[in-house]
Design a protein around this motif. Structure first.
Motif, PDB file in Angstrom:
ATOM      1  N   LEU A   8     -98.101 116.903  24.134  1.00 41.89           N
ATOM      2  CA  LEU A   8     -96.738 117.331  23.825  1.00 41.89           C
ATOM      3  C   LEU A   8     -96.257 116.819  22.468  1.00 41.89           C
ATOM      4  CD1 LEU A   8     -95.047 117.009  27.334  1.00 41.89           C
ATOM      5  CD2 LEU A   8     -96.405 118.871  26.382  1.00 41.89           C
ATOM      6  N   ASP A   9     -97.127 116.152  21.701  1.00 37.31           N
ATOM      7  CA  ASP A   9     -96.728 115.720  20.352  1.00 37.31           C
ATOM      8  C   ASP A   9     -96.484 116.916  19.433  1.00 37.31           C
ATOM      9  OD1 ASP A   9     -96.853 113.098  21.065  1.00 37.31           O
ATOM     10  OD2 ASP A   9     -98.795 112.702  20.134  1.00 37.31           O
ATOM     11  N   PHE A  10     -97.109 118.039  19.739  1.00 37.68           N
ATOM     12  CA  PHE A  10     -96.806 119.271  19.003  1.00 37.68           C
ATOM     13  C   PHE A  10     -95.968 120.163  19.901  1.00 37.68           C
ATOM     14  CE2 PHE A  10    -101.106 118.759  16.682  1.00 37.68           C
ATOM     15  CZ  PHE A  10    -100.501 118.061  15.657  1.00 37.68           C
ATOM     16  N   THR A  11     -94.959 120.802  19.329  1.00 37.41           N
ATOM     17  CA  THR A  11     -94.165 121.758  20.109  1.00 37.41           C
ATOM     18  C   THR A  11     -95.051 122.959  20.448  1.00 37.41           C
ATOM     19  OG1 THR A  11     -93.461 122.991  18.166  1.00 37.41           O
ATOM     20  CG2 THR A  11     -92.080 121.116  18.828  1.00 37.41           C
ATOM     21  N   LEU A  12     -94.549 123.794  21.357  1.00 40.01           N
ATOM     22  CA  LEU A  12     -95.314 124.999  21.703  1.00 40.01           C
ATOM     23  C   LEU A  12     -95.444 125.898  20.472  1.00 40.01           C
ATOM     24  CD1 LEU A  12     -96.788 126.438  23.965  1.00 40.01           C
ATOM     25  CD2 LEU A  12     -94.638 127.565  24.581  1.00 40.01           C
ATOM     26  N   ARG A 143    -109.320 135.167  25.188  1.00 40.33           N
ATOM     27  CA  ARG A 143    -109.848 135.946  26.317  1.00 40.33           C
ATOM     28  C   ARG A 143    -108.804 136.879  26.926  1.00 40.33           C
ATOM     29  NH1 ARG A 143    -115.043 136.010  29.117  1.00 40.33           N
ATOM     30  NH2 ARG A 143    -116.351 134.963  27.608  1.00 40.33           N
ATOM     31  N   LYS A 144    -107.580 136.370  27.136  1.00 42.46           N
ATOM     32  CA  LYS A 144    -106.579 137.124  27.893  1.00 42.46           C
ATOM     33  C   LYS A 144    -105.544 137.796  26.988  1.00 42.46           C
ATOM     34  CE  LYS A 144    -106.921 137.060  31.712  1.00 42.46           C
ATOM     35  NZ  LYS A 144    -107.892 137.791  32.583  1.00 42.46           N
ATOM     36  N   GLY A 145    -105.548 137.450  25.690  1.00 45.32           N
ATOM     37  CA  GLY A 145    -104.592 138.070  24.764  1.00 45.32           C
ATOM     38  C   GLY A 145    -103.203 137.456  24.824  1.00 45.32           C
ATOM     39  N   THR A 146    -102.981 136.529  25.740  1.00 44.71           N
ATOM     40  CA  THR A 146    -101.651 135.930  25.902  1.00 44.71           C
ATOM     41  C   THR A 146    -101.788 134.591  26.603  1.00 44.71           C
ATOM     42  OG1 THR A 146     -99.477 136.177  26.962  1.00 44.71           O
ATOM     43  CG2 THR A 146    -101.336 137.157  28.112  1.00 44.71           C
ATOM     44  N   ASP A 175     -94.459 130.741  29.544  1.00 44.18           N
ATOM     45  CA  ASP A 175     -93.602 131.454  30.516  1.00 44.18           C
ATOM     46  C   ASP A 175     -94.398 131.964  31.709  1.00 44.18           C
ATOM     47  OD1 ASP A 175     -91.352 131.110  28.971  1.00 44.18           O
ATOM     48  OD2 ASP A 175     -91.702 132.963  27.828  1.00 44.18           O
ATOM     49  N   ASN A 176     -93.777 131.891  32.858  1.00 46.03           N
ATOM     50  CA  ASN A 176     -94.296 132.524  34.088  1.00 46.03           C
ATOM     51  C   ASN A 176     -95.733 132.141  34.441  1.00 46.03           C
ATOM     52  OD1 ASN A 176     -91.879 134.046  34.414  1.00 46.03           O
ATOM     53  ND2 ASN A 176     -92.602 135.391  32.759  1.00 46.03           N
ATOM     54  N   MET A 177     -96.022 130.863  34.310  1.00 45.95           N
ATOM     55  CA  MET A 177     -97.346 130.400  34.707  1.00 45.95           C
ATOM     56  C   MET A 177     -97.361 130.072  36.188  1.00 45.95           C
ATOM     57  SD  MET A 177     -98.873 130.481  31.886  1.00 45.95           S
ATOM     58  CE  MET A 177    -100.398 129.595  31.993  1.00 45.95           C
ATOM     59  N   ILE A 203     -92.148 125.309  38.370  1.00 44.65           N
ATOM     60  CA  ILE A 203     -93.363 126.107  38.160  1.00 44.65           C
ATOM     61  C   ILE A 203     -94.081 126.266  39.497  1.00 44.65           C
ATOM     62  CG2 ILE A 203     -95.629 126.137  37.027  1.00 44.65           C
ATOM     63  CD1 ILE A 203     -94.276 124.576  34.739  1.00 44.65           C
ATOM     64  N   PRO A 204     -94.372 127.511  39.900  1.00 47.77           N
ATOM     65  CA  PRO A 204     -95.049 127.686  41.176  1.00 47.77           C
ATOM     66  C   PRO A 204     -96.471 127.103  41.147  1.00 47.77           C
ATOM     67  CG  PRO A 204     -94.386 129.818  40.228  1.00 47.77           C
ATOM     68  CD  PRO A 204     -94.095 128.771  39.208  1.00 47.77           C
ATOM     69  N   TYR A 205     -96.813 126.361  42.193  1.00 46.42           N
ATOM     70  CA  TYR A 205     -98.177 125.835  42.295  1.00 46.42           C
ATOM     71  C   TYR A 205     -98.556 125.750  43.756  1.00 46.42           C
ATOM     72  CZ  TYR A 205     -96.381 121.330  43.908  1.00 46.42           C
ATOM     73  OH  TYR A 205     -95.767 120.346  44.641  1.00 46.42           O
ATOM     74  N   VAL A 206     -99.868 125.853  44.014  1.00 53.77           N
ATOM     75  CA  VAL A 206    -100.353 125.556  45.363  1.00 53.77           C
ATOM     76  C   VAL A 206    -101.493 124.568  45.235  1.00 53.77           C
ATOM     77  CG1 VAL A 206     -99.714 127.648  46.631  1.00 53.77           C
ATOM     78  CG2 VAL A 206    -101.823 127.632  45.306  1.00 53.77           C
ATOM     79  N   GLU A 207    -101.614 123.705  46.218  1.00 54.81           N
ATOM     80  CA  GLU A 207    -102.763 122.812  46.304  1.00 54.81           C
ATOM     81  C   GLU A 207    -103.608 123.311  47.454  1.00 54.81           C
ATOM     82  OE1 GLU A 207    -100.323 118.935  46.211  1.00 54.81           O
ATOM     83  OE2 GLU A 207    -102.149 118.475  45.074  1.00 54.81           O
TER      84      GLU A 207
END
Ligand code: NCD
Length: 315
Positions: A8-12, A143-146, A175-177, A203-207
Motif C-alpha cells: 500500500l506504499d503506492f496508491t492504486l 490476462r483478463k484485460g481488467t 472495484d467489485n472484487m 468485500i465479499p469473501y468465502v473460506e
C-alpha cells in the motif's frame, strides 16, 4: 525519496502507472537498455531466492545499470552480527537503490529508516512481498484485460504465504472484487486480513476447504506452496504439504478463460500436465517480473521513460 516496503506504499493510481510502464517495456525492451546507465542496484538477499533476486538483477542490467550484492546472509557481515541498519548505511554509499529479502518481518522497513537510497522489500518473513504483488497484478490485467469485478481464488498456505497477504491487500482496493480463500483450517489467512482488509471494505469473501467446489466460479486461481521454512515442526508440514494438488482433471472443472497463477517455486501443488494448458500463467508471470522490476527501479530512481519523456510518477 520513496521506498517500497508495503504493497500500500503506492496508491492504486500509482500502481496502474507502474503497470502501464511495465507493459510498455514488455512490448519494446530494447528502448530501455540505456535508461539506468551507471546506476547501481544492491541486491541484499538474506533468504533463498531464484526468481526475485535474479529478476531484480536482470532488470537492472536490462536498463544498462550495474549490480552488487550477496545471495545469502551467511556470506555477508550479518554472520558476524551486523545489523541491517548498519549494513544499509554502508550500502547507501555503494549503490543507488537496494532490494532486500530477509527472514525477519520488518527488516526492510527498519533498513529504510537508516537508508539514503530507496529500499525495496523483496520479501520479509511471512509478512509482505510487494514486488510480487505488482507483477501478479500486471499478469492478471494482461490476462483478463481488467482488475475490476474479478473472482479470485487463493489456494494452499494462506497463513504463511506472504505473496497472498500482499496481493489481497492491494487487490482489495479494486472495484467489485470477490475472494475465495481455499485452505486447510490450520493454514487459513491471518485474522488481520479478514478484520482489517476485507471486512472494513465489505468485500465479499468465502473460506472453503474445497478446491473442486470453488473452481467453476473463478476468474483467477492463485496457487501457493506450503511454506515449509515457516513451520514450527516438520510433522505438521508433512501432514499438510499435499493438501491441494491441481492437475489436468481438476482444471477441467474451471472456466476456459480462467488463469492459473503461482508465485513459484512449486513443489507439487501443480502437476506437469497443467503446464501446457493455455490457462497456465505462472511462467509468463515470472517473465513479467523482470519488466515490472525494470519499471519499479526506473520510477524509484526518477528515470524518465524514453517513450513518453516522463517519469511514471514522482518519487
Ligand atoms: C515466493 C516467496 O518468496 O514468497 N516466491 C517468489 O518470490 N516468487 C513464494 C514462495 O516462496 O513460496
Amino acid at each position: 525519496m520513496r521506498h517500497l516496503i508495503d504493497p500500500l506504499d503506492f496508491t492504486l493510481e500509482e500502481t496502474y502507472k507502474l503497470m502501464d510502464l511495465a507493459d510498455r517495456i514488455h512490448d519494446d525492451p530494447a528502448a530501455y537498455q540505456d535508461v539506468a546507465t551507471r546506476k547501481r542496484l544492491a541486491s541484499l538477499f538474506y533468504e533463498p531466492s531464484t526468481r526475485t533476486r535474479l529478476s531484480f538483477e536482470a532488470a537492472m542490467m536490462n536498463l544498462g545499470g550495474q549490480v552488487i550484492g550477496f545471495p545469502d546472509g551467511g556470506v555477508s557481515s550479518a554472520s558476524k552480527g551486523e545489523t541491517v541498519a548498519d549494513t544499509i548505511r554502508i550500502v547507501s554509499s555503494y549503490a543507488d537503490i537496494a532490494a532486500m529479502r530477509h527472514p525477519k518481518e520488518g527488516a526492510p522497513l527498519r533498513a529504510s529508516r537508516y537508508s539514503r537510497i530507496p529500499v525495496i522489500n523483496a520479501g520479509d518473513g511471512g509478512h509482505s512481498h510487494p514486488t510480487q504483488t505488482l507483477l501478479d497484478m500486471m499478469t492478471i490485467r494482461r490476462r483478463k484485460g481488467t482488475l475490476d469485478g474479478l473472482t479470485i481464488g487463493f489456494c494452499g498456505d494462506l497463513k504463511f504465504g506472504r505473496t497472498v497477504h500482499s496481493l489481497i491487500k492491494s487487490l482489495a482496493r479494486c472495484d467489485n472484487m470477490k475472494f475465495v480463500l481455499i485452505s486447510p483450517e490450520e493454514l487459513r489467512v491471518p485474522d488481520y486480513i479478514i478484520s482489517e482488509v476485507l471486512e472494513p471494505r465489505h468485500i465479499p469473501y468465502v473460506e472453503t476447504r474445497s478446491l473442486e467446489g470453488a473452481l467453476p466460479d473463478l476468474d483467477i486461481l492463485y496457487m501457493t506452496r506450503v511454506q515449509r521454512e515457516r513451520f514450527f515442526n516438520e510433522e505438521d508440514y508433512v501432514r499438510l504439504k499435499n493438501s491441494y494438488v491441481l492437475n489436468a482433471d481438476k482444471l477441467a472443472l474451471a472456466p476456459p478463460d480462467m488463469a492459473v497463477l503461482h508465485p513459484l517455486p512449486r513443489v507439487n501443488e501443480i502437476t506437469l500436465d497443467v503446464d501446457d494448458d493455455p490457462r497456465a500463467a505462472y511462467f509468463e508471470q515470472a517473465t513479467n517480473g523482470v519488466y515490472m522490476r525494470m519499471a519499479l527501479i526506473m520510477t524509484l530512481l526518477g528515470l524518465k521513460d524514453p517513450k513518453t519523456g516522463e517519469v511514471a510518477f514522482p518519487c
